[in-house]
Design an enzyme around this catalytic site. Sequence first.
Site, short mmCIF file in Angstrom:
data_model
loop_
_atom_site.label_atom_id
_atom_site.label_comp_id
_atom_site.label_asym_id
_atom_site.label_seq_id
_atom_site.Cartn_x
_atom_site.Cartn_y
_atom_site.Cartn_z
N ASP A 27 0.85 -1.19 0.00
CA ASP A 27 0.00 0.00 0.00
C ASP A 27 0.90 1.26 0.00
O ASP A 27 2.05 1.19 0.46
CB ASP A 27 -0.87 -0.05 1.27
CG ASP A 27 -2.01 0.95 1.27
OD1 ASP A 27 -2.43 1.38 0.18
OD2 ASP A 27 -2.51 1.29 2.37
N HIS A 28 0.39 2.38 -0.49
CA HIS A 28 1.09 3.68 -0.48
C HIS A 28 2.61 3.59 -0.40
O HIS A 28 3.18 3.59 0.70
CB HIS A 28 0.63 4.52 0.72
CG HIS A 28 -0.74 5.07 0.56
ND1 HIS A 28 -1.02 6.10 -0.29
CD2 HIS A 28 -1.91 4.71 1.13
CE1 HIS A 28 -2.31 6.37 -0.23
NE2 HIS A 28 -2.88 5.54 0.62
N ASN A 68 -10.07 0.69 0.31
CA ASN A 68 -9.05 0.56 1.36
C ASN A 68 -9.62 0.96 2.70
O ASN A 68 -10.21 2.05 2.83
CB ASN A 68 -7.87 1.49 1.06
CG ASN A 68 -7.04 1.02 -0.10
OD1 ASN A 68 -7.51 0.30 -0.98
ND2 ASN A 68 -5.79 1.42 -0.11
N THR A 102 -8.59 2.67 9.43
CA THR A 102 -8.91 3.33 10.70
C THR A 102 -10.00 2.61 11.50
O THR A 102 -9.87 2.42 12.71
CB THR A 102 -9.34 4.79 10.43
OG1 THR A 102 -8.26 5.44 9.75
CG2 THR A 102 -9.66 5.55 11.70
P1 13P Z 1 -8.82 4.72 6.39
O1 13P Z 1 -7.76 4.59 7.44
O2 13P Z 1 -9.46 6.07 6.37
O3 13P Z 1 -9.81 3.62 6.45
O4 13P Z 1 -8.08 4.61 4.97
C1 13P Z 1 -7.27 3.50 4.70
C2 13P Z 1 -6.52 3.65 3.42
O5 13P Z 1 -6.96 4.30 2.50
C3 13P Z 1 -5.24 2.93 3.31
O6 13P Z 1 -4.63 3.11 2.08
#
Ligand code: 13P
Length: 280
Positions: free
Chosen positions: A81-82, A227, A230
């Site tokens: 991810d990212h 995604n 949180t």
């Molecule tokens: P949230 O933490 O807002 O659910 O987003 C997660 C996310 O986009 C991880 O790439």
Amino acid sequence: MLVNLDAVLKPAREEGYAVGAFNVYSLETISAVYRAALECRAPVIFAFGERYIDVANIKVIASMVRTLALDTDIPMVLHLDHCKDIAVIYRAVTAGFTSVMFDGSQLSFDDNLDGSRRVVEFAHSVGVTVEAELGSVPFDAAGAEVPEEYLTRSDEAARFVQATGIDALAVAVGTAHGEYKGKPKIYHDRLGQIASAVPLPLVLHGGSGIPDEDVVKAIGAGIAKINVNTQISSAAVKCMKEITGREKPGALPDIMKEVEDAMMSEVKGFIRLFLANKSM
Ligand code: 13P
């Protein structure tokens, strides 16, 4: 079954449902997502972010996910991810990731395009799929409304996808990472324009705290990957607080199991919502 993004997202966009990408950084988070996928008999994406490199060893995460995924017939993706650093992308692919996200959203359009194209060239040569982001989904800026200048533009999206050869495009349509302070404003019209211009599976980041009706509408428009982090993390922390407030909290393995169960039920809720439009 361990697969890349294409294998799960193409059918999702065609059939109008979405696959959840849940952040993992420990055995408990991985087990929670895995068990939820087995119970729902639905594909999932295990998403390990570049920001977790100092939290958990990337090779250990890769071998845990791969071991579990290879033990079931349910399609599962091991996704980075990212990631802004191309060296980390190489490390992830070497460790056995089947998919990566190059995050050039903070770069100029041309630099983002150039970086994404370079990652695609390398990743595709070894069967690994690539997600990129255009526009910007803000971090920790979950106020009321995301300003319009952050949003993805459909003309740019079409050009970007054509020039890079990416497999999935993360779009900025009003969501933000983290906890929203008010009700998020989702720009459904903009999403519709992007979806008409781009035939690829689209990705929605910041999946926590969006009203269900907005999620279902966005999936109907072309979002195929969502995604979430949180809300799963908050469920775990809430559970931990509740346990440690007890007179006898119990031993650590039992506490970890209870926290894992709390995360699993949260993940199951998301998977079911994302499948709401799928004809079973
Ligand atoms: P949230 O933490 O807002 O659910 O987003 C997660 C996310 O986009 C991880 O790439």
